[in-house]
Design an enzyme around this catalytic site. Sequence first.
Site, PDB file in Angstrom:
ATOM      1  N   ASN A  72      -9.547 -57.037  60.739  1.00 14.24           N
ATOM      2  CA  ASN A  72      -9.100 -56.638  59.401  1.00 14.24           C
ATOM      3  C   ASN A  72      -8.644 -55.175  59.509  1.00 14.24           C
ATOM      4  O   ASN A  72      -9.465 -54.267  59.561  1.00 14.24           O
ATOM      5  CB  ASN A  72     -10.265 -56.788  58.416  1.00 14.24           C
ATOM      6  CG  ASN A  72      -9.846 -56.491  56.993  1.00 14.24           C
ATOM      7  OD1 ASN A  72      -8.734 -56.025  56.740  1.00 14.24           O
ATOM      8  ND2 ASN A  72     -10.741 -56.769  56.055  1.00 14.24           N
ATOM      9  N   ARG A  92      -6.361 -60.637  59.467  1.00 19.25           N
ATOM     10  CA  ARG A  92      -6.225 -60.745  58.027  1.00 19.25           C
ATOM     11  C   ARG A  92      -4.895 -60.101  57.629  1.00 19.25           C
ATOM     12  O   ARG A  92      -4.620 -58.969  58.017  1.00 19.25           O
ATOM     13  CB  ARG A  92      -7.368 -60.005  57.343  1.00 19.25           C
ATOM     14  CG  ARG A  92      -7.209 -60.010  55.852  1.00 19.25           C
ATOM     15  CD  ARG A  92      -8.134 -59.027  55.180  1.00 19.25           C
ATOM     16  NE  ARG A  92      -7.928 -59.084  53.743  1.00 19.25           N
ATOM     17  CZ  ARG A  92      -8.168 -58.075  52.917  1.00 19.25           C
ATOM     18  NH1 ARG A  92      -8.624 -56.947  53.391  1.00 19.25           N
ATOM     19  NH2 ARG A  92      -7.947 -58.202  51.633  1.00 19.25           N
ATOM     20  N   HIS A 130      -7.194 -61.719  48.228  1.00 16.66           N
ATOM     21  CA  HIS A 130      -8.597 -62.036  48.537  1.00 16.66           C
ATOM     22  C   HIS A 130      -8.835 -63.553  48.650  1.00 16.66           C
ATOM     23  O   HIS A 130      -9.973 -64.011  48.503  1.00 16.66           O
ATOM     24  CB  HIS A 130      -9.557 -61.507  47.448  1.00 16.66           C
ATOM     25  CG  HIS A 130      -9.690 -60.021  47.400  1.00 16.66           C
ATOM     26  ND1 HIS A 130      -9.904 -59.354  46.213  1.00 16.66           N
ATOM     27  CD2 HIS A 130      -9.664 -59.089  48.371  1.00 16.66           C
ATOM     28  CE1 HIS A 130      -9.999 -58.050  46.461  1.00 16.66           C
ATOM     29  NE2 HIS A 130      -9.847 -57.863  47.757  1.00 16.66           N
ATOM     30  N   ARG A 156      -7.687 -48.358  41.954  1.00 14.11           N
ATOM     31  CA  ARG A 156      -6.488 -49.021  41.403  1.00 14.11           C
ATOM     32  C   ARG A 156      -6.670 -49.280  39.910  1.00 14.11           C
ATOM     33  O   ARG A 156      -7.761 -49.633  39.468  1.00 14.11           O
ATOM     34  CB  ARG A 156      -6.244 -50.353  42.120  1.00 14.11           C
ATOM     35  CG  ARG A 156      -5.717 -50.170  43.517  1.00 14.11           C
ATOM     36  CD  ARG A 156      -5.577 -51.498  44.246  1.00 14.11           C
ATOM     37  NE  ARG A 156      -6.357 -51.480  45.477  1.00 14.11           N
ATOM     38  CZ  ARG A 156      -6.667 -52.551  46.182  1.00 14.11           C
ATOM     39  NH1 ARG A 156      -6.276 -53.746  45.793  1.00 14.11           N
ATOM     40  NH2 ARG A 156      -7.386 -52.433  47.281  1.00 14.11           N
ATOM     41  N   GLU A 185     -15.179 -63.251  55.306  1.00 23.06           N
ATOM     42  CA  GLU A 185     -13.759 -63.509  55.571  1.00 23.06           C
ATOM     43  C   GLU A 185     -13.511 -63.658  57.065  1.00 23.06           C
ATOM     44  O   GLU A 185     -12.670 -64.437  57.488  1.00 23.06           O
ATOM     45  CB  GLU A 185     -12.917 -62.348  55.018  1.00 23.06           C
ATOM     46  CG  GLU A 185     -12.872 -62.344  53.501  1.00 23.06           C
ATOM     47  CD  GLU A 185     -12.552 -60.984  52.916  1.00 23.06           C
ATOM     48  OE1 GLU A 185     -13.399 -60.082  53.052  1.00 23.06           O
ATOM     49  OE2 GLU A 185     -11.478 -60.813  52.326  1.00 23.06           O
TER      50      GLU A 185
END
Length: 399
Positions: free
Chosen positions: A8, A90, A179, A240, A383
């Site tokens: 990642n 990823r 995601h 964000r 993940e």
Amino acid sequence: MGKTIAINAGSSTLKFKLFEMPEERVISSGTVDRIGISGSNFTIKTTDGKKVEIDQPIKNHEEAVNLLLKELLKLDIIKDYSEITGVGHRVVAGGEIFQDSALIDDKVLKQIEDLKEYAPLHNPANATGIRAFKKVLPDITSVAVFDTSFHETLPEKNYLYSIPYEYYEKYGARKYGAHGTSHQYVAGRAAKMMGKPLEELKIITLHLGAGSSITAIKDGKSFDTSMGFTPLAGITMATRSGDIDASLVVYLMQKLNITNPEDILTILNKKSGLLGLSGMSPDLRDIIDAAEKGEHRAQMAIDIFVNNIVKYIGSYATEMGGLDGIVFTAGIGENSVPMREKITSELGIFNVKLDQALNEKRGERFISAEDSAVQVMVIPTDEELAIARDVEKFKKMGD
Ligand code: AMP
């Protein structure tokens, strides 16, 4: 089947997990931090759980990959590079091109780079990680696993924006979400915990981390999700803004004399959210501490974060026509006892009841009380495991 490494890559970080497959045993994991900035460091966990930390300048992702592979040998985690037979990366944005994971060749790598406007903070970094690995281990099975793929089942009514339709047709202007690997993984685990096929459940997954997103899963598929064209949309995040009125972007550009659109995007991506509201930190732990000391802006940031989440849960339950389970995952979802308490306390309309003692435990578990109408779970996301599983599928195809 050998070992598979899941990668990642962020703009200045590279996280990895090395698995023995198909046993799915984690042999090592670690993070390279502050790549290309002063104070670079590398942390790696050995097979017997020891943590090794190395502080040294790391100029770029290629250096990071080289260092990581060298340390795997040095620490005797692998004997030879040939033991690593697969790498899974990823990738945040796959647009409408990648509805599933893909074997990476030059064309795929170029497509990932060309999708940079769909995830400006992420795709360029993901591509850098891919290129670095290709250079060092050119012949292993190399797979891109996209955050957006799980959301390719969104119905038209949930992915289209109310703008001229030709902008969707010509420019791909639509919601893609993100995601997805995490939402899919935890939803699958939730169904197992609840003892029913996922296809028969209506679940809302709350991936609450530095980036946060919420997904409604119906009939076993992603039905709606809070991130949008890019991962900027949805709920308030660490830095964000989440959803805002598009007119405000133009208004602020005028007020701030901004002529380069990238500059306003930087404000919305990096200076907004919990950081912008609290004025002190992007980290909820700091904000919770400050709120406890009576800091108004910290309390306000928490209230907005919680309210954003509750609003999404309400609308997603309504559009799915019911709600069987809620899953908390990622940094905040897995670790913050008070945030789970606050969020669930606002869900009285659904007769959600929290079991305080279970909320304070750790690991995968139910945290709802016996008489809660909706089952609430904490499920640590993985993940990397989901990525490694996808790489295995491609390795099998190549056999
Ligand atoms: P992730 O993006 O999933 O790695 O999550 C990282 C985020 O989780 C960071 O922004 C932290 O602020 C947040 N986080 C981690 N642990 C906690 C905690 N105990 N309470 C509140 N926030 C946390």
